[in-house]
Design a protein around this motif. Structure first.
Motif, PDB file in Angstrom:
ATOM      1  N   PHE A 131      39.514  58.528  43.661  1.00 42.96           N
ATOM      2  CA  PHE A 131      38.435  59.003  44.526  1.00 42.96           C
ATOM      3  C   PHE A 131      37.220  58.089  44.422  1.00 42.96           C
ATOM      4  N   VAL A 132      36.882  57.742  43.182  1.00 41.01           N
ATOM      5  CA  VAL A 132      35.697  56.922  42.954  1.00 41.01           C
ATOM      6  C   VAL A 132      35.910  55.512  43.498  1.00 41.01           C
ATOM      7  N   LEU A 133      37.089  54.973  43.266  1.00 48.37           N
ATOM      8  CA  LEU A 133      37.380  53.634  43.781  1.00 48.37           C
ATOM      9  C   LEU A 133      37.327  53.607  45.302  1.00 48.37           C
ATOM     10  N   ASP A 134      37.862  54.641  45.943  1.00 48.00           N
ATOM     11  CA  ASP A 134      37.823  54.700  47.406  1.00 48.00           C
ATOM     12  C   ASP A 134      36.394  54.770  47.911  1.00 48.00           C
ATOM     13  N   ALA A 135      35.563  55.596  47.243  1.00 53.61           N
ATOM     14  CA  ALA A 135      34.169  55.729  47.667  1.00 53.61           C
ATOM     15  C   ALA A 135      33.418  54.431  47.456  1.00 53.61           C
ATOM     16  N   PHE A 136      33.686  53.760  46.323  1.00 54.08           N
ATOM     17  CA  PHE A 136      33.042  52.482  46.036  1.00 54.08           C
ATOM     18  C   PHE A 136      33.414  51.453  47.085  1.00 54.08           C
ATOM     19  N   ALA A 137      34.699  51.407  47.431  1.00 52.41           N
ATOM     20  CA  ALA A 137      35.163  50.435  48.421  1.00 52.41           C
ATOM     21  C   ALA A 137      34.571  50.715  49.792  1.00 52.41           C
ATOM     22  N   ALA A 138      34.417  52.006  50.126  1.00 49.12           N
ATOM     23  CA  ALA A 138      33.905  52.362  51.445  1.00 49.12           C
ATOM     24  C   ALA A 138      32.413  52.121  51.572  1.00 49.12           C
ATOM     25  N   GLY A 139      31.681  52.221  50.450  1.00 46.11           N
ATOM     26  CA  GLY A 139      30.227  52.141  50.531  1.00 46.11           C
ATOM     27  C   GLY A 139      29.624  50.861  50.041  1.00 46.11           C
ATOM     28  N   THR A 140      30.453  49.898  49.638  1.00 44.37           N
ATOM     29  CA  THR A 140      29.954  48.672  49.042  1.00 44.37           C
ATOM     30  C   THR A 140      30.546  47.472  49.761  1.00 44.37           C
ATOM     31  N   PRO A 141      29.751  46.456  50.088  1.00 42.49           N
ATOM     32  CA  PRO A 141      30.325  45.259  50.698  1.00 42.49           C
ATOM     33  C   PRO A 141      31.428  44.699  49.809  1.00 42.49           C
ATOM     34  N   VAL A 142      32.519  44.291  50.421  1.00 36.78           N
ATOM     35  CA  VAL A 142      33.655  43.823  49.645  1.00 36.78           C
ATOM     36  C   VAL A 142      33.854  42.337  49.818  1.00 36.78           C
ATOM     37  N   ALA A 143      34.547  41.761  48.871  1.00 38.95           N
ATOM     38  CA  ALA A 143      34.851  40.340  48.925  1.00 38.95           C
ATOM     39  C   ALA A 143      35.897  40.098  49.998  1.00 38.95           C
ATOM     40  N   PRO A 144      36.111  38.845  50.395  1.00 39.71           N
ATOM     41  CA  PRO A 144      37.151  38.548  51.372  1.00 39.71           C
ATOM     42  C   PRO A 144      38.494  39.106  50.914  1.00 39.71           C
ATOM     43  N   PRO A 146      41.904  39.708  49.551  1.00 40.06           N
ATOM     44  CA  PRO A 146      42.747  38.880  48.702  1.00 40.06           C
ATOM     45  C   PRO A 146      44.121  38.709  49.312  1.00 40.06           C
ATOM     46  N   GLU A 147      44.833  37.696  48.857  1.00 40.13           N
ATOM     47  CA  GLU A 147      46.187  37.511  49.311  1.00 40.13           C
ATOM     48  C   GLU A 147      47.048  38.646  48.783  1.00 40.13           C
ATOM     49  N   GLU A 148      48.277  38.757  49.285  1.00 35.34           N
ATOM     50  CA  GLU A 148      49.131  39.880  48.931  1.00 35.34           C
ATOM     51  C   GLU A 148      49.336  39.959  47.426  1.00 35.34           C
ATOM     52  N   GLU A 149      49.511  38.804  46.784  1.00 35.76           N
ATOM     53  CA  GLU A 149      49.633  38.776  45.330  1.00 35.76           C
ATOM     54  C   GLU A 149      48.268  38.523  44.707  1.00 35.76           C
ATOM     55  N   ALA A 150      48.019  39.113  43.545  1.00 36.45           N
ATOM     56  CA  ALA A 150      46.739  38.890  42.874  1.00 36.45           C
ATOM     57  C   ALA A 150      46.566  37.402  42.578  1.00 36.45           C
ATOM     58  N   THR A 151      45.329  36.916  42.753  1.00 38.65           N
ATOM     59  CA  THR A 151      45.080  35.489  42.585  1.00 38.65           C
ATOM     60  C   THR A 151      44.351  35.164  41.289  1.00 38.65           C
ATOM     61  N   ASP A 152      43.875  36.148  40.565  1.00 45.33           N
ATOM     62  CA  ASP A 152      43.166  35.866  39.329  1.00 45.33           C
ATOM     63  C   ASP A 152      44.126  35.240  38.321  1.00 45.33           C
ATOM     64  N   PRO A 153      43.841  34.030  37.836  1.00 44.42           N
ATOM     65  CA  PRO A 153      44.766  33.366  36.908  1.00 44.42           C
ATOM     66  C   PRO A 153      44.941  34.127  35.602  1.00 44.42           C
ATOM     67  N   GLY A 154      43.989  34.994  35.264  1.00 39.72           N
ATOM     68  CA  GLY A 154      44.106  35.760  34.033  1.00 39.72           C
ATOM     69  C   GLY A 154      45.330  36.651  34.016  1.00 39.72           C
ATOM     70  N   LEU A 155      45.789  37.072  35.201  1.00 40.35           N
ATOM     71  CA  LEU A 155      46.952  37.954  35.263  1.00 40.35           C
ATOM     72  C   LEU A 155      48.187  37.295  34.665  1.00 40.35           C
ATOM     73  N   ASP A 156      48.310  35.990  34.838  1.00 40.37           N
ATOM     74  CA  ASP A 156      49.476  35.266  34.316  1.00 40.37           C
ATOM     75  C   ASP A 156      49.502  35.233  32.793  1.00 40.37           C
ATOM     76  N   THR A 214      40.144  44.931  42.901  1.00 44.89           N
ATOM     77  CA  THR A 214      39.973  43.689  43.656  1.00 44.89           C
ATOM     78  C   THR A 214      41.306  42.959  43.803  1.00 44.89           C
ATOM     79  N   ASN A 215      42.120  43.031  42.771  1.00 42.48           N
ATOM     80  CA  ASN A 215      43.407  42.321  42.775  1.00 42.48           C
ATOM     81  C   ASN A 215      44.580  43.184  43.221  1.00 42.48           C
ATOM     82  N   ARG A 216      44.263  44.341  43.796  1.00 40.18           N
ATOM     83  CA  ARG A 216      45.289  45.235  44.346  1.00 40.18           C
ATOM     84  C   ARG A 216      46.355  45.592  43.321  1.00 40.18           C
TER      85      ARG A 216
END
Length: 218
Positions: A131-144, A146-156, A214-216
């Motif tokens: 609920f909180v994440l949805d509200a945050f996403a709806a009320g806050t400007p978001v970044a471009p 992301p691609e379908e797969e997460a792009t943060d290199p930390g995930l690897d 952010t990384n879905r």
């Protein structure tokens, strides 16, 4: 340090139950059953954490929070309610609460939530984090987008198990709940959680939740 706790709930049995569950692991500095008494008592005691019911006689829990938040910025607020309605969760978090748990929570998990909020973390019962994440996403400007797969290199850098722990942490599960779901000990969960934050260069669970959104990965 033992957290100093003030309980606000209009049911005496709930307040008694909370005191019994938290026991000597916290210092109970006061309690109140309505908005005016809560405001007066919290001003007088300046607790570390206020356990706040959402619906109270003479107003709601948000009224207590909004009245005192600017005056007592050091006080942390944790909603403890029977309600799991999205509008209740979003309203109290927007007002400044650091977390929201329902009254189905166990005693040990409530104590864990109080300690984490006292330390500056955010805490949600698992299904409420969305609920909180949805509200945050709806009320806050978001970044471009992301691609379908997460792009943060930390995930690897994360192992398969660390990814599992990371997702459950980001969704608001407690260490105990994660251990039960993954059939591992709480200490093992703590170790994985520490590794996740270190590898992703994040400081706390709040940052992890935003990173995962952010990384879905939720």
């Amino acid at each position: 340090m033992t957290p100093r706790v003030f309980v606000v709930d209009d049911h005496a049995m709930v307040r008694t139950g909370v005191r019994a569950e938290l026991g000597t692991d916290v210092t109970m500095v006061g309690e109140a059953a309505d908005v005016p008494t809560a405001i007066e008592g919290i001003r007088a005691t300046r607790p570390d954490v206020v356990l706040l019911d959402v619906h109270l006689p003479g107003g709601d829990g948000r009224a207590v929070l909004e009245t005192l938040r600017a005056e007592l910025p050091e006080v942390k607020w944790l909603a403890l309610s029977v309600s799991d309605a999205a509008e209740d969760v979003i309203a109290v978090i927007r007002a400044g609460a650091r977390g929201y748990v329902t009254k189905t929570i166990s005693g040990p998990d409530l104590l864990d939530a109080v300690r984490r909020v006292a330390d500056g973390d955010v805490v949600f019962s698992p299904r409420l984090a969305g609920f909180v994440l949805d509200a945050f996403a709806a009320g806050t400007p978001v970044a471009p987008e992301p691609e379908e797969e997460a792009t943060d290199p930390g995930l690897d850098l994360l192992s398969a198990r660390e990814r599992e722990v990371m997702q459950l942490l980001a969704r608001g599960y407690t260490y105990r709940e994660i251990g039960s779901r993954l059939f591992i000990s709480v200490k093992t969960v703590e170790s994985h959680a520490s590794n996740v934050l270190r590898k992703l260069q994040l400081s706390n669970r709040n940052e992890l939740t935003r990173w995962a959104a952010t990384n879905r990965l939720l």
